[in-house]
Write an enzyme that holds these catalytic residues in place. Structure first.
Site, PDB file in Angstrom:
ATOM      1  N   ARG B 124      -5.587  13.146  10.996  1.00 19.58           N
ATOM      2  CA  ARG B 124      -5.412  12.108   9.954  1.00 19.58           C
ATOM      3  C   ARG B 124      -4.453  10.997  10.381  1.00 19.58           C
ATOM      4  NH1 ARG B 124      -4.871  16.521   6.237  1.00 19.58           N
ATOM      5  NH2 ARG B 124      -6.875  17.055   5.337  1.00 19.58           N
ATOM      6  N   GLU B 188     -12.204 -17.632  20.351  1.00 24.81           N
ATOM      7  CA  GLU B 188     -11.281 -17.135  19.325  1.00 24.81           C
ATOM      8  C   GLU B 188      -9.969 -17.934  19.365  1.00 24.81           C
ATOM      9  OE1 GLU B 188     -12.252 -15.074  17.031  1.00 24.81           O
ATOM     10  OE2 GLU B 188     -13.937 -13.986  17.917  1.00 24.81           O
ATOM     11  N   GLU B 247      -7.539  -7.713   4.326  1.00 20.52           N
ATOM     12  CA  GLU B 247      -8.585  -8.717   4.180  1.00 20.52           C
ATOM     13  C   GLU B 247      -9.073  -8.841   2.745  1.00 20.52           C
ATOM     14  OE1 GLU B 247     -11.518  -8.591   7.288  1.00 20.52           O
ATOM     15  OE2 GLU B 247     -12.666 -10.228   6.402  1.00 20.52           O
ATOM     16  N   ARG B 251      -6.769 -13.375   5.169  1.00 23.73           N
ATOM     17  CA  ARG B 251      -7.243 -12.828   6.446  1.00 23.73           C
ATOM     18  C   ARG B 251      -8.678 -13.263   6.728  1.00 23.73           C
ATOM     19  NH1 ARG B 251      -5.970  -6.992   9.312  1.00 23.73           N
ATOM     20  NH2 ARG B 251      -7.361  -7.291  11.066  1.00 23.73           N
TER      21      ARG B 251
END
Lengths: 371, 371
Positions: B124, B188, B247, B251
């Site tokens: 996890r 980018e 987001e 974002r």
């Protein structure tokens, strides 16, 4: 009567609702809670047969577009392969799902863990509503956001923390559980009593017989008693989780009984011993250590043992292999850089973390639960 | 000279270090940053051959117990099946790993996404240090915590948000990139300029030739120029991510050029068009919409197009299938309950989110990038 408990996690705060008949309100509740227009019910073959069509009907009634994805029941199917197949079902759904789609985890602990993990990783996180249908899932695994699957190397080794948006507990769905499965959830209730609330131990003892009574293959418990039992337990779990979401501190109190319990379960075999039975034995072993340390009174330890006995849970077991148990404990993922952490009670309702438990103490404790 | 940029995410704050020669300091840096005693390097077949043994040697030198897990290079291997095999390697490691084990993601974008996802779900959540070796990974995918894999139904549909503990960028590792792969990262950078910093566009234009120059199969860029390019870009990405980790708001500005770009990439075929080329086309298309709306000046749009041209990136492309592109856009996971969100620039360095872009505008924009 409906009961509600909140899990206070700031922006990710959510409610746990406990009431009879909730399943038939699933669609309306889902719309109120999430504003969703689409739901994907993930369940297993057993629960699908019992409650699948009622859940889908409730979703349709509320105008939701819905789909059921079902996998074969049983812990052996709690694997990444099952998750992969379910993700195929979720992601190939047409028209394509979006981030507003809600996953409904309908079933016991395995379903909650698997469906929660699918929700955690589909589109990097869909919302999930947990609808637990076993006592163990109600009082333990559906609350707190731990999701995941097993691996050949050990249980729950693959997963994510992903809190549900809500937990909806219809106590009537527990009536179709075999009594042995209901019994499997009670040790976690005893655990909650030991770590936080001594009076809960009295409640469990007082209602033990009624909780497990049944006729014609259906459990006949009083819905109010069951609702009270569940709400008191989830309140404890919720408070612990809210204080330590990612298990860096007090959340490890929930491992009371699990350090030796997990090892007993792994060495005896998951198919031969239920999780609840292993936790019952683990709690007795942990209390043995605490009593010998003069942390806990012998009377308190006996009170716990006596409630477990009244629930017809094992307090001793045959065939424990001490070297194998110690080996397993060292491999347990909770071993923190080689140190084993024990949760020990110093009174009923209060525990602390100890990392100085010796091999000799473990040996004596394992003997205390051996026939 | 070493440069450092911080990603301010409270408790999960981390640093991005950019310098030549960092790879040989990997072990020492890892110990300083994480206190780890064990590291598992996840990389692909290409990068393993180039830098695997140096990375492992650097880890050994610092006294770390280390292991390399390698998968076949290429986007086609960015799958849940690869993750499953890597998890087998991580979880079967003997002696058993614990939560202090650190995953090192050594490679380009695919490695960072796959290794980051393995780290997100093993026990996890294990800590991960990103060591990106492609420009695209340096300026984009290694920062921000998006991890995951592709599915037959679409790219990046399975994954998790899992922030790294650190990002270590050794600019010298970029010298072995094919020029075409370095070029793949530059759109980018242009994107970051358009959304936040017009002066970065000038920097890219001024250094375009030098950045892509090479001899004898090695790129000969000036390490200071490359470090400056990367640090300016990660500073922009870090600030955006810190403002909106998951987001839900700003974002999405990072999706500038990606709405049409993704659809172009998916319909032309991921094997026929690089991601950077698709983003270059997507940015030109988005600017076409902005100019026709009188949001953006034609001069500003031309400045972007001219830099992309100077980088030898496509500004038009043959064979675009408009109905297929529109269909793909609707299936894109960023479609939010059926609405398409566009990021449009109103000046160089400033963008906003628009959800009212019409079919007619999309049609015209796609024509603007068609031969």
């Amino acid at each position: 009567m409906s009961r509600t408990v909140s899990v206070e996690l700031g922006e990710r705060r959510y409610g746990i609702t406990i009431a009879p008949g909730l399943l038939d309100q699933l669609g309306r509740r889902l719309v109120e809670l999430t504003g969703a227009r689409r739901a994907i019910v993930i369940t297993d073959s057993n629960v699908s047969e019992l409650y699948g069509s009622r859940a889908l009907a409730a979703l349709s009634e509320a105008g939701l577009d819905r789909l059921e994805l079902c996998f074969a029941a049983g812990e052996t199917h709690k694997t990444l392969a099952t998750v992969s197949k379910l993700l195929d079902g979720v992601l190939r759904h047409s028209p394509a799902i979006d981030r507003k789609t809600v996953i409904v985890a309908l079933g016991g602990g395995v379903v909650g863990d698997v469906a929660g993990f699918v929700a955690a990783v589909a589109l990097r996180g869909l919302r999930v509503v947990q609808v637990p249908t076993s006592l163990l899932a109600c009082v333990d695994s559906s609350v707190g956001g731990k999701t995941g699957v097993d691996h050949a190397a050990g249980k729950n080794l693959i997963g994510a923390f992903h809190q549900p948006r809500a937990v909806l507990i219809d106590v009537d769905t527990l009536r179709t559980l075999p009594a042995a499965e209901l019994r499997n959830g009670l040790p976690e209730c005893v655990k909650h009593a030991v770590i936080r609330d001594a009076s809960l131990l009295d409640f469990i003892r007082d209602h033990a017989v009624d909780l497990l009574a049944g006729e014609d293959g259906r459990l006949t418990f009083d819905a109010e008693v069951m609702s009270e039992l569940i709400s008191r337990n989830v309140a404890i779990k919720a408070a612990v989780v809210a204080g330590d979401e990612h298990e860096v501190g007090v959340r490890s109190h929930l491992n009371f009984g699990h350090t030796i319990g997990h090892a007993v379960e792994a060495t005896i075999g998951y198919d031969k011993l239920r999780h609840g039975e292993a936790v019952a034995l683990g709690m007795i072993a942990a209390n043995d250590i605490a009593v010998r340390r003069d942390l806990l009174s012998a009377d308190a330890a006996e009170a716990v043992r006596s409630v477990l006995g009244a629930l017809d849970l094992p307090v001793r077991i045959d065939g424990l292999d001490l070297p194998a148990i110690r080996e397993t404990m060292l491999h347990d993922k909770k071993a923190d850089a080689g140190r084993l952490r024990f949760i020990l009670a110093d009174s009923l309702g209060h525990v602390d973390i100890y990392d100085d438990v010796t091999d000799a103490e473990i040996t004596t404790a394992v003997k205390a639960i051996s026939c």
